[in-house]
Write a protein that holds these residues in place. Sequence first.
Motif, PDB file in Angstrom:
ATOM      1  N   ILE A  82       0.864  -1.177   0.000  1.00  0.00           N
ATOM      2  CA  ILE A  82       0.000   0.000   0.000  1.00  0.00           C
ATOM      3  C   ILE A  82       0.900   1.225   0.000  1.00  0.00           C
ATOM      4  N   LEU A  83       0.815   2.002  -1.052  1.00  0.00           N
ATOM      5  CA  LEU A  83       1.617   3.217  -1.184  1.00  0.00           C
ATOM      6  C   LEU A  83       0.712   4.421  -0.968  1.00  0.00           C
ATOM      7  N   THR A  84       0.992   5.193   0.079  1.00  0.00           N
ATOM      8  CA  THR A  84       0.230   6.418   0.306  1.00  0.00           C
ATOM      9  C   THR A  84       0.996   7.577  -0.312  1.00  0.00           C
ATOM     10  N   GLU A  85       0.297   8.313  -1.139  1.00  0.00           N
ATOM     11  CA  GLU A  85       0.900   9.420  -1.885  1.00  0.00           C
ATOM     12  C   GLU A  85       0.156  10.702  -1.534  1.00  0.00           C
ATOM     13  N   ARG A  86       0.896  11.784  -1.412  1.00  0.00           N
ATOM     14  CA  ARG A  86       0.230  13.052  -1.120  1.00  0.00           C
ATOM     15  C   ARG A  86       0.858  14.178  -1.919  1.00  0.00           C
TER      16      ARG A  86
END
Length: 249
Positions: A82-86
Amino acid sequence: MTILGYTPYHMLEVLTKHGYSHMKIVREAVIAANDRFSGIPRYQRPELDKWLAEYDCLIEIPSYIGMRAMESYAKDPDIKFILTERDPDKWVRSFNNTAGEVGKAANVFPMNILKRFDAELGGFFENTQLMYWAMSDGTDKGHPDNEAALRKNYIEYIHAVKETLPQDRTLVIKLEDGLGWAQICPFLEMDIPDQPYPQANVQEKFQAIIGDFMRPRVMAAMVRLGVVVAPTLGVAGYLGWKYGLTVIE
């Protein structure tokens, strides 16, 4: 992730459960990943499995120990990512308000002295600075090139992760679009739990965790340093304002 039944490994576990022994491992892994002249072999699956044997979910740690470690996990068909990108600018501000502030504190009085009198306190500051510098090209918060370096390296990191990980086992979540059970559980093929997804102010939570970790170690360092009553008043006043530390004379 604990609510879903996982046993996660995060910097919180390093600080509150394993202490200095894991701080040394983190330090070695970060240096190996970011300094090719260090002489330390980069961590791959055998080293990672030995280090993290009791955990089945890694949070944030992979981002600091290099793409080679990520590649070793990507080869395992049973592992999902799971890659969280912001937004890069928001990430830069958040990173500077957390890790960047720790780095600043490490180099000014009284922490530049106290960190030398407690192994875990010193290890915490050293590791935080190493991880911060890895993303900031060695610049500190406030340096003219700092924010540009952080932004560039964050964008490059996100791109590298997307290129490295298998798309069919990777979930990319943009934080601005929302992060919760509705996004995570279908990907993990798990039922949505009755408990609400944990929501917290990242900066406030970070400060609370760091404050709880630092209080006893700062006091121990002060005792080892042999601080007498008069100098202690100044140190205690600073710590009370900065970290919510209560010192009873």
